[in-house]
Design an enzyme around this catalytic site. Structure first.
Site, mmCIF file in Angstrom:
data_model
loop_
_atom_site.group_PDB
_atom_site.id
_atom_site.type_symbol
_atom_site.label_atom_id
_atom_site.label_comp_id
_atom_site.label_asym_id
_atom_site.label_seq_id
_atom_site.Cartn_x
_atom_site.Cartn_y
_atom_site.Cartn_z
ATOM 1 N N TYR A 1 0.826 -1.205 0.000
ATOM 2 C CA TYR A 1 0.000 0.000 0.000
ATOM 3 C C TYR A 1 0.857 1.251 0.000
ATOM 4 O O TYR A 1 2.082 1.191 0.182
ATOM 5 C CB TYR A 1 -0.942 -0.009 1.220
ATOM 6 C CG TYR A 1 -0.257 0.314 2.523
ATOM 7 C CD1 TYR A 1 0.549 -0.628 3.168
ATOM 8 C CD2 TYR A 1 -0.383 1.572 3.103
ATOM 9 C CE1 TYR A 1 1.191 -0.318 4.355
ATOM 10 C CE2 TYR A 1 0.255 1.887 4.295
ATOM 11 C CZ TYR A 1 1.043 0.941 4.914
ATOM 12 O OH TYR A 1 1.687 1.245 6.083
ATOM 13 N N GLU B 1 12.146 2.319 13.717
ATOM 14 C CA GLU B 1 11.197 3.360 13.299
ATOM 15 C C GLU B 1 9.973 3.283 14.187
ATOM 16 O O GLU B 1 9.907 2.450 15.087
ATOM 17 C CB GLU B 1 10.824 3.171 11.820
ATOM 18 C CG GLU B 1 10.200 1.821 11.497
ATOM 19 C CD GLU B 1 10.014 1.569 10.000
ATOM 20 O OE1 GLU B 1 9.945 2.533 9.219
ATOM 21 O OE2 GLU B 1 9.912 0.385 9.622
ATOM 22 N N LEU C 1 11.110 1.567 6.678
ATOM 23 C CA LEU C 1 10.508 2.028 5.434
ATOM 24 C C LEU C 1 11.301 3.222 4.911
ATOM 25 O O LEU C 1 11.643 4.115 5.694
ATOM 26 C CB LEU C 1 9.059 2.454 5.687
ATOM 27 C CG LEU C 1 8.319 2.869 4.415
ATOM 28 C CD1 LEU C 1 7.945 1.639 3.606
ATOM 29 C CD2 LEU C 1 7.089 3.684 4.736
ATOM 30 N N LYS D 1 6.382 -1.891 1.766
ATOM 31 C CA LYS D 1 5.227 -1.321 2.470
ATOM 32 C C LYS D 1 4.090 -2.333 2.392
ATOM 33 O O LYS D 1 3.137 -2.188 1.624
ATOM 34 C CB LYS D 1 4.862 0.034 1.866
ATOM 35 C CG LYS D 1 4.195 0.989 2.855
ATOM 36 C CD LYS D 1 4.216 2.421 2.344
ATOM 37 C CE LYS D 1 3.259 3.322 3.093
ATOM 38 N NZ LYS D 1 3.578 3.549 4.503
#
Lengths: 297, 297
Positions: free
Chosen positions: B39, B195, B219, B157
């Site tokens: 996505y 993250e 990411l 992702k």
């Protein structure tokens, strides 16, 4: 490719039994947006479930693992039996799936209404009857070994199966039937075999069965437990739940993998034969015990 | 809980634009059964997309990462623009989702027909207008640090967001706005911050910005890149893409997280203030540069 289910196939969805053609997910179903769900697969032989209660108990554990409340796993088991009865299947596997459902606009934060109910889906897939001759050789094929890139909570039977699906597909492209994961866990400096893309892995070394311990890095396999029980109480086979390396696996006398649907002898790894390249005697004995338990259940 | 989208909301699904009420997934959609999809989320300000091409490029990378062919990411970007035009939104975020779709009976093995097309879904969510006063303090809140239990390919992702969603929810239960992951990677003996559950993480130490390198464990954030570019070319701020520990983060002068939707100053971790517990001057300067870029775009 496998033939699609006919559109009038009876499934459980939207809170009742209905034809597949009248079942779907909402566009904001969290099972898609966040892979926010868990599942089970239960085998039925001659219309009867095998190890139904362990599957229900494992579903309950998985639901706890993702903080998904509102479902009684034993009721899911009852609905599964009812589905098989309505579908009239003698031999099938029933896929149980529980997702968090549609909670409105996509948001990482989970906010559930007070009347929250998870989204339960059950699909029965007809399967070939079990090989009735328990003394027959088990199915067999090759395997590849790939890096275990999955998350660290493999004890939860999560829908997050993208890497498992890709690994299985890579195996088939290599002419093999299973991809076996190897992983270097935090705090260690050596990789170990964990499990297969949809199976638990056993090796036979010097007459002893070895399989990865149930420490959270593998699925607590129900067939795995059945086989260990048979080894201990029926076959008198020594076994240990301990880690082993890819080198151990390649040098093993025998290798096999198991899942709810079958036990498969692994007769080669990356094209190199295991033992003499045929299903070995211990694999065959374990498969016989497994088959007899299903037939007796 | 956020209000649901009205049923007549225009979405892109089933190959065309249609009301949300007429859009759904098949029961055997692999996006649910195997979390088999990827996505993007793109922000629109005054009807215009921000960093559209980087989002399309990253989508293409993610699709490559899961071997999902058959879609031109630039066409997805065009459809996204068309959706925003049809919906008439000035300010919104558009969710792009690509799944492998319904390939028939559930099977880990991916077998695609020759006329295969992935399943593309686009949903536009109205958002509040950007804070137009670029000199205003950024939004702020606390964070918690949790173990990074996700898979190892966080550069993709993927829809496998179950642990991220659970982490974000745990943060909110603790009165915080974000959960920050820390992980001990294979081959190392020390944990590092990777993250946030839906953000990239920056710390400020001795006037220097630090964020985790783009080495596959995080990411490749598009806002992250915009901020690094602003630091280098506009603010003259020294920065380094290097790992840091939870202790480094707690001892930092400033901490902030960023995503497509906003930059957030992290003013406490597990209740302990970062710096003086207010958004710091560098965080505020970076947020100002970011806001001006969106307003200028």
């Amino acid at each position: 490719m496998p033939a699609p289910l006919p559109p009038d196939t009876i499934v459980y969805a939207h809170g009742d039994f209905r034809p597949l053609a009248q079942a779907s997910y909402a566009l904001e179903e969290r099972g898609v947006l966040f892979a926010d769900g868990v599942y089970e697969v239960v085998r039925y032989d001659r219309g009867k479930p095998f190890a139904l209660k362990p599957h229900a108990d494992r579903l309950a554990n998985s639901l706890d693992g993702i903080d998904l409340p509102g479902l009684d796993a034993d009721e899911v088991a009852d609905l599964s039996n009812e589905l098989v009865k309505r579908a009239g299947h003698d031999h099938c596997k029933v896929y149980w799936q529980v997702t968090r459902g549609d909670l409105g606009p996509r948001d990482f934060l989970i906010q559930t209404p007070t009347d929250f109910k998870p989204n339960l889906t059950l699909i029965a897939y007809p399967t070939p009857p079990l090989q009735r001759d328990a003394t027959a050789l088990p199915p067999s094929g090759g395997a590849i070994i790939v890096e275990d890139c999955r998350w660290t909570k493999c004890w939860i039977k999560s829908l997050m199966l993208q890497p498992a699906s890709l690994a299985k597909t890579a195996a088939h492209k290599a002419g093999a039937v299973e991809a076996i994961f190897e992983r270097e866990k935090p705090g260690t400096t050596e990789s170990h075999i964990t499990e297969g893309s949809s199976t638990n892995v056993f090796i036979v070394r010097d007459g002893q069965l070895l399989t990865h311990p149930n420490d959270g890095w593998v699925l607590p396999g129900i067939t795995r437990d059945v086989l260990l029980d048979a080894a201990q109480n029926e076959l008198g086979l020594p076994f240990a739940e301990q880690t082993f390396t890819a080198a151990d696996l390649k040098a093993a006398d025998e290798v096999f993998v198991c899942s709810t649907t079958q036990l498969t002898a692994i007769t080669s790894v990356h094209g190199q034969p295991i033992g003499d390249g045929q299903p070995g005697p211990i694999t065959t004995a374990v498969n016989k015990a497994y088959t007899e338990r299903i037939l007796a259940d």
